[in-house]
Enzyme design. Sequence first.
Site, short mmCIF file in Angstrom:
data_model
loop_
_atom_site.label_atom_id
_atom_site.label_comp_id
_atom_site.label_asym_id
_atom_site.label_seq_id
_atom_site.Cartn_x
_atom_site.Cartn_y
_atom_site.Cartn_z
N ASP A 107 62.61 37.03 117.78
CA ASP A 107 62.73 37.77 117.07
C ASP A 107 61.88 38.57 116.12
O ASP A 107 61.43 38.21 115.64
CB ASP A 107 64.21 36.09 116.03
CG ASP A 107 65.26 37.66 116.53
OD1 ASP A 107 65.20 38.64 115.33
OD2 ASP A 107 66.08 36.60 116.00
N GLU B 260 68.99 45.16 116.98
CA GLU B 260 70.68 44.76 116.81
C GLU B 260 70.86 46.10 115.44
O GLU B 260 70.61 45.99 114.05
CB GLU B 260 70.25 43.41 115.70
CG GLU B 260 71.81 43.48 115.32
CD GLU B 260 71.84 43.05 113.65
OE1 GLU B 260 72.50 41.83 113.59
OE2 GLU B 260 70.66 42.20 113.18
N ASP C 17 66.03 42.65 114.86
CA ASP C 17 67.24 42.66 113.44
C ASP C 17 67.42 43.56 112.79
O ASP C 17 66.41 44.28 111.93
CB ASP C 17 66.49 40.89 112.99
CG ASP C 17 67.17 40.84 111.86
OD1 ASP C 17 68.99 39.45 111.74
OD2 ASP C 17 67.48 40.69 110.07
N HIS D 47 74.39 33.76 116.77
CA HIS D 47 74.63 33.08 116.00
C HIS D 47 74.90 33.33 114.46
O HIS D 47 75.33 32.86 113.19
CB HIS D 47 72.76 33.40 115.29
CG HIS D 47 72.46 33.48 114.80
ND1 HIS D 47 72.34 35.43 116.05
CD2 HIS D 47 71.94 34.63 114.24
CE1 HIS D 47 71.76 35.97 115.27
NE2 HIS D 47 71.23 35.24 114.27
N ASP D 48 75.70 34.76 114.38
CA ASP D 48 76.50 35.60 113.14
C ASP D 48 78.27 35.58 113.07
O ASP D 48 79.01 35.47 112.52
CB ASP D 48 75.74 36.59 112.80
CG ASP D 48 74.64 36.83 112.62
OD1 ASP D 48 74.19 35.44 112.03
OD2 ASP D 48 74.01 37.61 112.96
C1 NOJ Z 1 71.04 39.77 111.10
C2 NOJ Z 1 70.69 38.18 111.66
O1 NOJ Z 1 71.62 38.50 113.17
C3 NOJ Z 1 70.96 37.56 110.34
O2 NOJ Z 1 71.79 36.06 110.46
C4 NOJ Z 1 70.67 37.22 109.00
O3 NOJ Z 1 71.18 36.42 108.21
C5 NOJ Z 1 70.36 38.74 108.56
N1 NOJ Z 1 70.31 40.01 109.44
C6 NOJ Z 1 69.37 39.18 107.55
O4 NOJ Z 1 68.17 38.95 109.02
#
Ligand code: NOJ
Length: 563
Positions: free
Chosen positions: A102, A260, A203, A333-334
């Site tokens: 990541d 992302e 990210d 994970h989100d």
């Molecule tokens: C996206 C990530 O997937 C998330 O988990 C994170 O809180 C935010 N970016 C900030 O890094």
Amino acid sequence: MPEQLQKKWWKESVVYQIYPRSFNDSNGDGIGDLQGIIEKLDYLSLLGVDVIWLSPVYRSPNDDNGYDISDYRAIMDEFGTMEDWETLLKEVHARGLKLIMDLVVNHTSDEHSWFLESRSSKDNPRRKWYWWRPGVDGGEPNNWGSVFSGPAWTFDETTGEYYLHLFSRKQPDLNWENPEVREAIYDMMRWWLEKGIDGFRMDVINFISKVPELPDGFVPEGEKYGLGAPSFMNGPRIHEFLREMNRKVLSNYDIMTVGEMPGVDVEEAVRYTGKDREELNMVFQFEHMELDSGSGGKWDLRPLKLTDLKQSLTRWQKELEGRGWNSLYWNNHDQPRIVSRWGDDGKYRVKSAKMLATLLHMMQGTPYVYQGEELGMTNVRFNSIDHYRDIETLNMYREKVADGWDPKAILHAIHVKGRDNARTPIQWNDSDHAGFTDGTPWIPVNPNFHEINAEQALKDPDSVFHHYRKLIALRKEHPIIVYGTYDLILPDHDRIFAYTRTLGREKLLVVCNFYGEETRFCLPEEIRYREKELLIANDKVDEAEGIRSFPLRPYEARVYKLS
Ligand code: NOJ
């Protein structure tokens, strides 16, 4: 040659995402770790995935579980040591798997030495590595809100100025306008690539270029803060920065890169991933994840309309065809667990989890499996906010309670959409804490681990796990799944999601009942074939049965090869 026929290993791969904190704890401190991952690599080999994406394992004060990095070249103590990490990489490669890391470079932790220096004085050489501004009229420099509630600015006593943080106050945004920042990041990326990693998941990478004036954003009715997104999402210099990164770093290695990118549309995605663009391999976009939210955003719940999902996924399939590349995912994970979100996590848990997997894995793009998805793990419904750990969830809860919302209604929204749904420990077996740890887990285990766990799934040939294994194996056997063109059929049907894939004379037919009631499938006239072969299904199918018209049972999914 059209882009989709350009053969690449990262198009043919299936990615498995590990969120280390919740994966497997080897030393009993209640937190997953690197040795814990090593213990489970054979499990991943059995599943058949090709690439592991490791969520951040770098040193971090864990305000946002590792997405706030205080040292890019060190391993978080709770996860182990650099030696453990080296062993992990070796063991991954020994099994013919790849490892992508990541890359979190929109922001650092406020405990990173760069930021400590930056905040120390206005003339510190690192001052311009972050976004510092004086207050305006006794308040913040602009009206932007943070993704994690509250303003996107925090006042710093030492120098009497504010710094920008699109996420938490412990995640200050780096200033990519500054060439020194970019060089420092490229250097760090080379350092990891030289260790032999196979790529990066980046990210919120489409947030790194900001309109330097940081103008106020439009304030929607009933909201407190202005929308900063037009000034930082796909910002003015984003393509220039990524091309520079590609030229100076990425192009020197045979790696996979995935960006992302919240708020990216198809045309923009073509610019990020087109073959001649020399930026990234693929995007990880969110359009389909937003279809069950109202205008108030993620916590404004509304039911999914199947035709909206078909339209969105189909647009991405058709408009990227031959022009770019996409990730295919239901979970990370989100996001809440897909079987609870758009399947049925009760009576039809196994069947609906398999249907959703089939629907996704037969499309074009690189599929991602998020840990536990292959077990059909479900959302968790903690009855008190005290059991939740996620900063986004906790900040939102506090803010809404202060604004007079009903705590019960907020808790309900958290049950449906909260990020901790994805972060409860992996359920390995039915012993204490689901075999995740011998200690006390950092977040409680989902109480349904007695029925849903890996040990049980491995034994049961009809489990969700074995269905994922078959889907992944099919992708390796049939190039049409990777390279075929996509066409939606029955676009207006409000129960069935069906499509074809075509490569040369071969065709795949994918038929999924998205709901828990029986319905009838009728094959459109124009689809002709001489022979059919059932490749995979989630229910018993009489193979002699014709497919011009047949009843489709609740959550039933079938894939036929037609020739
Ligand atoms: C996206 C990530 O997937 C998330 O988990 C994170 O809180 C935010 N970016 C900030 O890094």
